[in-house]
Write a protein that holds these residues in place. Structure first.
Motif, mmCIF file in Angstrom:
data_model
loop_
_atom_site.group_PDB
_atom_site.id
_atom_site.type_symbol
_atom_site.label_atom_id
_atom_site.label_comp_id
_atom_site.label_asym_id
_atom_site.label_seq_id
_atom_site.Cartn_x
_atom_site.Cartn_y
_atom_site.Cartn_z
ATOM 1 N N LEU A 485 -4.592 -6.891 17.117
ATOM 2 C CA LEU A 485 -5.764 -7.708 17.486
ATOM 3 C C LEU A 485 -6.845 -7.148 16.418
ATOM 4 C CD1 LEU A 485 -7.196 -9.045 19.357
ATOM 5 C CD2 LEU A 485 -7.531 -6.816 20.576
ATOM 6 N N GLY A 486 -6.926 -5.656 15.973
ATOM 7 C CA GLY A 486 -7.708 -5.272 15.091
ATOM 8 C C GLY A 486 -7.984 -6.198 13.876
ATOM 9 N N GLN A 487 -6.592 -6.613 13.122
ATOM 10 C CA GLN A 487 -6.626 -7.539 12.174
ATOM 11 C C GLN A 487 -7.048 -8.901 12.516
ATOM 12 O OE1 GLN A 487 -2.838 -6.849 10.325
ATOM 13 N NE2 GLN A 487 -2.346 -5.332 11.859
ATOM 14 N N MET A 488 -6.919 -9.312 13.549
ATOM 15 C CA MET A 488 -7.152 -10.801 13.917
ATOM 16 C C MET A 488 -8.715 -10.794 14.180
ATOM 17 S SD MET A 488 -4.094 -11.338 16.910
ATOM 18 C CE MET A 488 -4.983 -12.680 17.654
ATOM 19 N N LEU A 489 -9.342 -9.677 14.601
ATOM 20 C CA LEU A 489 -10.753 -9.829 14.676
ATOM 21 C C LEU A 489 -11.210 -9.827 13.189
ATOM 22 C CD1 LEU A 489 -11.038 -7.018 17.350
ATOM 23 C CD2 LEU A 489 -11.297 -9.402 17.813
ATOM 24 N N LYS A 490 -10.827 -9.024 12.350
ATOM 25 C CA LYS A 490 -11.321 -9.015 10.959
ATOM 26 C C LYS A 490 -11.144 -10.378 10.590
ATOM 27 C CE LYS A 490 -12.722 -5.914 8.814
ATOM 28 N NZ LYS A 490 -14.179 -5.383 8.504
ATOM 29 N N THR A 491 -10.100 -11.104 10.514
ATOM 30 C CA THR A 491 -9.693 -12.284 10.191
ATOM 31 C C THR A 491 -10.904 -13.490 10.435
ATOM 32 O OG1 THR A 491 -7.467 -11.820 9.800
ATOM 33 C CG2 THR A 491 -8.022 -14.285 9.769
ATOM 34 N N ASN A 492 -11.007 -13.363 11.794
ATOM 35 C CA ASN A 492 -12.192 -14.238 12.526
ATOM 36 C C ASN A 492 -13.497 -13.824 11.749
ATOM 37 O OD1 ASN A 492 -11.172 -16.086 14.496
ATOM 38 N ND2 ASN A 492 -10.059 -14.040 15.303
#
Length: 556
Positions: A485-492
């Motif tokens: 999730l943390g990586q997905m937030l950064k990507t977004n």
């Protein structure tokens, strides 16, 4: 490269986090494990997101700063974009009653949420994204995926052992967690729902603006959760769940629900009125907001996937089994599949090579099947059954129009009347004992909802479903898949910055043309170069997000 992207100031809406846990009474001996769990909700400030959305010059050609009424040549009202609906007009009138709001722009906040699974094979990874848009963006812009819908939160998904699935306290906690999370996420908008704020708009002008909670995009189970009603009841009206379509029922309202909750106990509310008395909708925290009024029509889950695929297609198969027995019914179904597979190639028609027998149905599969299903079943089922499905398809195609006039509304009402009349064949043939289904009942409200919010295709859950790909699925695939999730937030966040930067560069006259056109500028005379550049710009204009797949042979 990532450090450069992270340093971009444009489109910067950082992710924040707050935690929620159970605060009720905890037993001293053997307390339930879920009572000690801490749930983290990641979100972006919706006020910041809206300001960035309105400051995006890409929306300049699809921006409605004020509500408007559109009429045809006969003086009849026409409904298309959200701001052409009566609801936006009434909200603007309410704002005008306060002299401090004179000249303020109405900014309806449209939200939508839907769980999605990114991988079944690696542990059923589920996420619960919450999306935000505004009613000032025209429908065609939202459907074109031009950043008109933005992920602003990932809601918590409480999980515990099966022994607590029917635990009343745990179920109530999950409901309250959902609503309290939404209330906390949208909290920053509340001050500007009564006092105007200054916003820069896509056309470059600064305007005073007032926020208001607009429609919420959700499928039926989530609509029931949002409205605090029992599954099987209508979230919009007082129709009794045992016979939803028996006459006209009064509309549910926030005031009526509060009165009933103050008079009756939880059991009576549940059994007689279909209300979960221990759910307080998040909209109660905001002024002039009624969740029963704000539930948007859902073409995808209510009509295409719900009524057509889950109901009508399934009922046809059940009828054939009742009428002919399982062996003969299977032969007839094979004949129907052959008819579907025999559909000749034609633009707009999908070729089902093996009929409709595939396990994983998508919305596009259902839409494609709707176009060829009627002639495939003709002759194999009673005429009234064909008439019922024909009336439903007529209704479905009419409400999917981008512009709906008075004549279309008349045809929609006629198609709905015929559908309700002919669908009784499913009860007389023994397929159903009775028909009292929320998804089919909600079709009754479509004419009113079109008049309130414009064409339904601007508020369809297919918009949020398609956004799952860019906001959830692709970022998950780019991650390590461990605590993703943390990586997905950064990507977004990086994608938002890149999109905002690209829009800014184009406004400044940059990113015009290609490397080839720049070389041509050096080699060709200026007149010929300008002509070629103009032709290239016409081809490329407005197609930032279009992806073209090359044709493939059937065997590839």
């Amino acid at each position: 490269m990532h450090n450069v992207i992270d340093s971009i100031p444009l489109g910067n809406a950082p992710w924040k986090c707050f935690s929620v846990k159970y605060t009720g009474e905890i037993p001293q001996h053997n307390p339930s494990t879920w009572m000690s769990q801490v749930h983290e909700i990641y979100y972006r400030d919706p006020d910041t997101v809206i300001r960035q959305m309105l400051d995006n010059p890409k929306f300049a050609d699809g921006f409605d700063p004020i509500p408007r009424n559109a009429f045809d040549a006969k003086g009849k009202q026409v409904f298309s974009d959200f701001m052409t609906g009566n609801w936006a007009w009434r909200q603007a009138d309410k704002l005008a009653e306060n002299p401090n709001n004179k000249g303020a722009m109405l900014v309806p906040v449209i939200a939508g949420s839907d769980k999605t699974t990114v991988s079944v094979g690696t542990g059923q990874n589920e996420y619960y994204p919450l999306y935000l848009s505004i009613g000032n963006i025209e429908n065609r812009v939202q459907r074109a995926h031009r950043d008109g819908l933005v992920p602003i939160a990932f809601l918590a998904i409480p999980k515990t052992g099966q022994q607590y699935d029917d635990d009343v306290a745990y179920r109530t906690f999950r409901w309250q967690l959902y609503h309290q999370s939404l209330a906390q996420i949208f909290k920053s908008l509340k001050p500007h729902m009564e006092t105007p704020t200054i916003l820069r708009c896509p056309d470059g002008h600064y305007r005073q603006a007032i926020y208001c909670m607009g429609p919420y995009i959700a499928d039926y189970p989530e609509q029931a959760l949002l409205a605090g009603i029992v599954q099987g009841w209508c979230p919009r009206c007082q129709a009794v769940n045992k016979d939803l379509d028996d006459g006209d029922s009064t509309r549910r309202t926030r005031e009526l629900t509060d009165i009933l909750a103050s008079v009756y106990d939880l059991k009576v509310l549940h059994e007689k009125h279909g209300i979960h008395g221990d759910i307080i909708p998040f909209t109660n925290d905001f002024p002039n907001t009624d969740i029963h009024e704000l539930l948007a029509p859902d073409l995808l889950h209510q009509l295409i996937k719900g009524t057509f695929k889950d109901h009508l297609v399934t009922w046809v198969g059940e009828y054939l089994v009742i009428k002919h027995g399982a062996p003969a019914a299977n032969k007839i179904m094979d004949d129907i599949d052959r008819r579907i597979a025999a559909t000749p190639p034609f633009p707009g028609l999908r070729h089902f090579y093996e009929g409709r027998r595939f396990k994983q149905w998508t919305g596009d599969d259902s839409k494609a099947l709707m176009k060829v299903y009627l002639p495939a079943i003709a002759g194999n089922v009673p005429d009234n059954m064909v008439q019922a499905i024909a009336a439903f398809l007529n209704f479905c195609y009419l409400v999917r129009h981008s512009t709906i006039d008075h004549n279309a509304l008349t045809h929609i009402e006629d198609a709905l009347t015929r559908f309700y009349k002919y669908r009784e064949i499913f009860t007389t043939t023994g397929v159903r004992l009775m028909i009292s289904l929320p998804r089919q009942h909600l079709m009754k409200h479509y004419i009113h909802l079109i008049q309130e919010y414009g064409a339904p295709n601007g508020l369809c859950s297919s918009i949020t479903e398609s956004k799952h790909i860019k906001a959830v699925k692709e970022p998950w695939r780019r991650s390590s898949c461990y605590k993703a999730l943390g990586q997905m937030l950064k990507t977004n966040q990086r994608l938002s910055k890149l999109a905002a930067t690209r829009a800014h560069f184009k406004t400044c006259g940059m990113l015009c043309g290609t490397a080839l056109s720049d070389e041509l500028h050096q080699l060709l005379p200026s007149e010929l170069h300008d002509e070629l550049l103009g032709e290239e710009r016409e081809v490329r204009e407005g197609d930032d997000d279009v992806v073209v797949d090359m044709a493939k042979r059937p065997h590839e």
